[in-house]
Each structure stands twice: as C-alpha cells, then as structure tokens.
Design an enzyme around this catalytic site. Structure first.
Site, PDB file in Angstrom:
ATOM      1  N   GLY A 128       0.842  -1.206   0.000  1.00 27.75           N
ATOM      2  CA  GLY A 128       0.000   0.000   0.000  1.00 27.75           C
ATOM      3  C   GLY A 128       0.872   1.249   0.000  1.00 27.75           C
ATOM      4  CE1 TYR A 129       5.390   0.448   0.502  1.00 25.86           C
ATOM      5  CE2 TYR A 129       6.831   0.813  -1.370  1.00 25.86           C
ATOM      6  CZ  TYR A 129       6.612   0.269  -0.119  1.00 25.86           C
ATOM      7  OH  TYR A 129       7.606  -0.448   0.481  1.00 25.86           O
ATOM      8  CB  SER A 130       0.155   4.022  -5.535  1.00 24.12           C
ATOM      9  OG  SER A 130       1.312   3.405  -6.021  1.00 24.12           O
ATOM     10  CD  GLU A 179       7.375  -2.552  -6.507  1.00 26.21           C
ATOM     11  OE1 GLU A 179       7.587  -1.617  -5.723  1.00 26.21           O
ATOM     12  OE2 GLU A 179       6.283  -2.774  -7.046  1.00 26.21           O
TER      13      GLU A 179
HETATM   14  C1  LIG Z   1       0.849  -3.476 -12.789  1.00 27.99           C
HETATM   15  C2  LIG Z   1       0.874  -2.454 -11.673  1.00 27.99           C
HETATM   16  C3  LIG Z   1       0.954  -2.898 -10.366  1.00 27.99           C
HETATM   17  C4  LIG Z   1       0.983  -1.968  -9.319  1.00 27.99           C
HETATM   18  N1  LIG Z   1       0.988  -2.454  -8.035  1.00 27.99           N
HETATM   19  C5  LIG Z   1       0.984  -1.580  -7.005  1.00 27.99           C
HETATM   20  C6  LIG Z   1       0.937  -2.080  -5.661  1.00 27.99           C
HETATM   21  O1  LIG Z   1       0.875  -3.282  -5.416  1.00 27.99           O
HETATM   22  N2  LIG Z   1       0.945  -1.173  -4.659  1.00 27.99           N
HETATM   23  C7  LIG Z   1       1.012   0.167  -4.873  1.00 27.99           C
HETATM   24  O2  LIG Z   1       1.060   0.928  -3.910  1.00 27.99           O
HETATM   25  N3  LIG Z   1       1.016   0.667  -6.146  1.00 27.99           N
HETATM   26  C8  LIG Z   1       1.002  -0.182  -7.211  1.00 27.99           C
HETATM   27  N4  LIG Z   1       0.990   0.302  -8.508  1.00 27.99           N
HETATM   28  C9  LIG Z   1       0.973   1.758  -8.746  1.00 27.99           C
HETATM   29  C10 LIG Z   1       2.252   2.283  -9.376  1.00 27.99           C
HETATM   30  O3  LIG Z   1       3.315   2.275  -8.462  1.00 27.99           O
HETATM   31  C11 LIG Z   1       1.952   3.684  -9.919  1.00 27.99           C
HETATM   32  O4  LIG Z   1       0.952   3.549 -10.915  1.00 27.99           O
HETATM   33  C12 LIG Z   1       3.178   4.337 -10.517  1.00 27.99           C
HETATM   34  O5  LIG Z   1       4.126   4.644  -9.521  1.00 27.99           O
HETATM   35  C13 LIG Z   1       2.830   5.617 -11.307  1.00 27.99           C
HETATM   36  O6  LIG Z   1       2.076   6.479 -10.527  1.00 27.99           O
HETATM   37  P1  LIG Z   1       0.711   7.117 -11.094  1.00 27.99           P
HETATM   38  O7  LIG Z   1      -0.110   6.009 -11.655  1.00 27.99           O
HETATM   39  O8  LIG Z   1       0.131   7.948 -10.012  1.00 27.99           O
HETATM   40  O9  LIG Z   1       1.159   8.026 -12.317  1.00 27.99           O
HETATM   41  P2  LIG Z   1       1.779   9.486 -12.224  1.00 27.99           P
HETATM   42  O10 LIG Z   1       2.847   9.510 -11.202  1.00 27.99           O
HETATM   43  O11 LIG Z   1       0.679  10.470 -12.085  1.00 27.99           O
HETATM   44  O12 LIG Z   1       2.447   9.638 -13.645  1.00 27.99           O
HETATM   45  C14 LIG Z   1       1.699  10.004 -14.818  1.00 27.99           C
HETATM   46  C15 LIG Z   1       2.686  10.155 -15.978  1.00 27.99           C
HETATM   47  O13 LIG Z   1       3.598  11.223 -15.702  1.00 27.99           O
HETATM   48  C16 LIG Z   1       4.941  10.769 -15.798  1.00 27.99           C
HETATM   49  N5  LIG Z   1       5.776  11.436 -14.780  1.00 27.99           N
HETATM   50  C17 LIG Z   1       5.438  11.688 -13.484  1.00 27.99           C
HETATM   51  N6  LIG Z   1       6.464  12.293 -12.846  1.00 27.99           N
HETATM   52  C18 LIG Z   1       7.486  12.412 -13.746  1.00 27.99           C
HETATM   53  C19 LIG Z   1       8.810  12.935 -13.689  1.00 27.99           C
HETATM   54  N7  LIG Z   1       9.299  13.426 -12.556  1.00 27.99           N
HETATM   55  N8  LIG Z   1       9.562  12.885 -14.806  1.00 27.99           N
HETATM   56  C20 LIG Z   1       9.068  12.350 -15.970  1.00 27.99           C
HETATM   57  N9  LIG Z   1       7.813  11.835 -16.089  1.00 27.99           N
HETATM   58  C21 LIG Z   1       7.036  11.856 -14.987  1.00 27.99           C
HETATM   59  C22 LIG Z   1       4.865   9.283 -15.508  1.00 27.99           C
HETATM   60  O14 LIG Z   1       5.971   8.579 -16.064  1.00 27.99           O
HETATM   61  C23 LIG Z   1       3.549   8.902 -16.181  1.00 27.99           C
HETATM   62  O15 LIG Z   1       3.742   8.700 -17.553  1.00 27.99           O
HETATM   63  C24 LIG Z   1       0.929  -0.582  -9.578  1.00 27.99           C
HETATM   64  C25 LIG Z   1       0.814  -0.148 -10.897  1.00 27.99           C
HETATM   65  C26 LIG Z   1       0.763  -1.065 -11.936  1.00 27.99           C
HETATM   66  C27 LIG Z   1       0.599  -0.573 -13.333  1.00 27.99           C
END
Ligand SMILES: Cc1cc2nc3c(=O)[nH]c(=O)nc-3n(C[C@H](O)[C@H](O)[C@H](O)COP(=O)(O)OP(=O)(O)OC[C@H]3O[C@@H](n4cnc5c(N)ncnc54)[C@H](O)[C@@H]3O)c2cc1C
Length: 397
Positions: A128-130, A247
C-alpha cells in the site's frame, strides 16, 4: 540452460543441487493451473507450503528465517529450474519487497512474527504505497497515522490505490504520514496493517485484460499497534528505497529464466505460422534472443549485487526498464505474426494457445507503469547510475 556458473559447495556440487531440485519439482508438481480465481489461489497456497516444508523456499533468504541462503551459482540454478518446471510463483508482493525490508530494518520480534508465515504462504501480503495523488511523487502521500491509546496505537485514515492482490491479502505494508504534509519524505512511516482490521475496506478495480488484480483500499480510523511499525517514526523513506530497489530487482533472474522459455516458444510459433524464414521475422527473433541473453546476465548481476552489498543498487532500474520494454515488444511481435487470429481472447475456442499472446500483449501494457514508470526509471538511471544532474523541476530530496 545448463551453462550456469558451477562450483563445489559443501558436500553437494551445484550440478547435484540442480538434479535434486529438478527431481523435487517434477515429483511434487501441483498440476495444471486451475481456471477459477479461488481454486487458483488455493492451488498456489498449497504449493508454497509444500515448497517450504521440503526446505525449497526462499533461495536468497537467510536460513534462520526458513530460507535456503543459496550461493550465487545455486540461486541462478534455482531460478532456471523453477521457470523450467512451470510451477506456481510466489503469492503477493511480500517476498520480493517487504521481506528484504523487514530483514534489514525489523526487530527480532518482527522477524520472528512475520517472515516464516510469509514464506510459507500462510499469510498473503500486499503493498500500500500509491495514492490517487501520489504515484511517481510518492513523498506527497496523504494517508495519515496519528498516535492514540497512550501512544501505543496509530489511527490510520486515508486511501491507497492500484494495490495488487490486496483483495485476498492478510497484511498490508503501507506508507503513512506521521509528519506534516510539508515534511514530505521526512514525515513518512512504514507500517504493517492487518488487512482484516475494522475500518479497512478493499475494493477491486478491473484492468485492461478484464481481470481484477488491482484494488483500492480505504482506511477509516484503523487502529494499528505501534509494534507493527518497521523502523522509526518519520523515518520510513530509507526503507522505501530498500523496498523499491528490491521491487525493481525482484524476480529479474526469474523473469530472465521464464523469458528464455518464452523466446523458444515464440520461435516455435513463428515456425508453426510458416513465417520463420522471413528475413524480417528472423531479424526480430534474433533481437529477442540477444535481449533474453542480456537479461540473464543482468539478473546474475542483480543477485551478485545483493549478495555482496545486501542491496540491488540503482542498477535495478536498468534491469526493470530492460525487462519491461522487452516483454511489451515480444508480445506485440507475437500478436503481429498471428495476424487476425492474434485478436482472439482466451474464452474463444479458436484462440491460439488459449489467447496467451494477446493476453500477454494486454497485460504488459502495465509493465512500464508498475514499480515506477519507465520515465521514472530513466530519471533514476540518469541521476544515480550515470551521475547526471537532478531534474531542476523536482523538489529537493
Ligand atoms: C501493474 C501495476 C501494479 C501496481 N501495483 C501496485 C501495488 O501493489 N501497490 C502500490 O502501492 N502501487 C502499485 N501500482 C501503482 C504504481 O506504483 C503507480 O501507478 C506508478 O508509480 C505511477 O504512478 P501514477 O499512476 O500515479 O502516475 P503518475 O505519477 O501520475 O504519472 C503520470 C505520468 O507522468 C509521468 N511522470 C510523473 N512524474 C514524472 C517525472 N518526474 N519525470 C518524468 N515523467 C514523470 C509518468 O511517467 C507517467 O507517464 C501498480 C501499478 C501497476 C501498473
């Protein structure tokens, strides 16, 4: 693959270890993957217990927590034989991510309480991070934990999202805010939350493949004993670095071994479809062959880094980026050579190999998002591997 580095280790040679493991995996194979979700989970759980009880679980884990503490060569062999045997993988995200964090930062009581049940599959873990407003910018997370009951408990409120397999988890390893919002990563604490505690609501989210692997989690006045905190209050961020590194590194060798088999199956598919002599197809197949070999060496480097430094290091981002772009390209190519047949999903009786290639094509769309997006991996590689200056648009660490 039989060319893993081998050496004598104790009384058993590496080759003898390989044969002993192979015999175990063959004799105890749990059979075909059941179709129904509940049957599949039970099948996987039973398998993990069999593996643990026979002393074949946790190849890299210390022996004192039920692991095998294998040498470098034997870890490589383990992953190759595991992938070859096509047995169920580990459950949840605990083993690869939470476990190394607890091994490094947990108290003796926490290690005793949590590690063995996780390894045996008796307790399923989810991450539970995101949060809706905190993905790539994790330090902006808003789920709060404030002390109550004379300081013995935290009360947690907030929301998490995209939590893989949290719908059947027993323990959630979470990041919560114990400092002010402005303190960013200096006010974050690492907390283990009982997924069945009053006030925890887990809702499934449907993904592109139609599956419900993801969830969103709501915490409403959830009480968590302070004893479930890993590390100190407000000091969760170094733990995040450890667990995110693991991870990204998690399964690098295992995936390399699995994709070794998949590339062979792709070559077979090209033969079956009568396109294997097409120069363009041969060129792509050669490219996948080269990449899967690089992946194997990269996986070996990850194991070696963990053995020598205790951490996978920032190069885990290189591995992660390489594997995720590879698996997208590979499935895209497979769907291409299948032509219109490549569109048939698993439920269609005419689907080629139960629709596995298009299934892989759809599910790997998410690969370059999970565990940090490809853009974030590139930033990490630029700053921490290549030593380039930090993105000026980013807040200071
Ligand atoms: C298959 C899968 C499994 C997952 N499992 C888990 C889980 O078990 N637990 C959990 O907590 N989370 C989980 N996640 C969530 C995942 O960690 C996040 O989706 C991911 O970190 C991206 O965050 P976001 O979706 O909020 O996108 P955002 O952070 O909003 O990003 C949107 C876009 O902006 C770009 N962007 C953002 N900041 C920057 C920057 N500084 N420089 C360049 N580009 C940037 C990103 O690359 C992306 O294209 C999972 C996601 C997926 C797809």
């Amino acid at each position: 693959m039989t060319d893993a580095p081998t050496r004598e280790s104790g009384v058993e040679t590496d080759e003898q270890f390989r044969l002993r493991l192979r015999a175990f995996l063959t004799e105890n194979h749990p059979g075909k993957r059941p179709r129904g979700v509940l049957d599949r989970r039970a099948w996987q759980k039973a398998w993990l217990a069999t593996l643990y009880d026979a002393g074949f679980a946790g190849p890299s884990w210390p022996r004192e927590y039920g692991g095998m503490e294998l040498s470098f060569a034997q870890q490589v062999i383990y992953q190759e034989e595991y992938a070859r045997a096509r047995v169920p993988g580990p459950q949840g995200t605990g083993l690869g991510i939470a476990a190394p964090t607890i091994i490094k930062y947990g108290t003796p009581e926490q290690k005793e309480r949590f590690l063995r049940p996780m390894l045996r599959g008796d307790e399923v873990w989810a991450q539970g991070y995101s949060e809706p407003g905190a993905g790539s910018d994790l330090p902006s997370l808003r789920t709060t934990a404030r002390r109550e009951a004379g300081g013995e408990e935290y009360v947690v409120n907030g929301q998490k999202v995209w939590n893989t397999h949290a719908d059947h988890a027993d323990i959630l390893f979470c990041l919560v805010r114990t400092g002010t919002q402005e303190s960013r990563q200096k006010g974050i604490t690492y907390l283990l939350i009982d997924a069945h505690a009053p006030g925890v609501t887990v809702r499934p989210l449907r993904d592109l493949t139609g599956g419900e692997h993801f969830t969103e989690i709501f915490f409403n006045d959830v009480r968590v004993p302070v004893a479930n905190r890993i590390g100190d209050e407000n000091e969760g961020w170094p733990l995040v670095r450890t667990s995110l590194g693991h991870e990204r590194a998690a399964g690098a060798m295992n995936q390399a071994a699995t994709y070794r088999r998949v590339v062979d199956e792709l070559i077979e598919l090209a033969r079956e479809r009568g396109v294997a002599s097409d120069p363009g197809v041969r060129d792509r197949l050669a490219d996948f062959e080269i990449r899967v070999r690089i992946m194997r060496y990269s996986g070996m480097r990850t194991i070696s880094d963990i053995l020598s430094r205790g951490e996978p290091g920032p190069a885990s981002s290189t591995s992660r980026l390489f594997i995720t772009t590879f698996e997208q390209d590979l499935h895209e190519f497979a769907v291409d050579i299948l032509g219109p047949d490549g569109l048939l999903l698993r439920d269609d009786p005419r689907a080629v190999q139960r629709g596995r290639w298009v299934g892989g094509f759809l599910s790997t769309r998410a690969s370059t998002i999970g565990a940090g997006t490809a853009e974030i991996q590139r930033n990490t590689i630029a700053e921490q591997v290549l030593g380039l200056p930090r993105d000026p648009a980013m807040p200071p660490r």
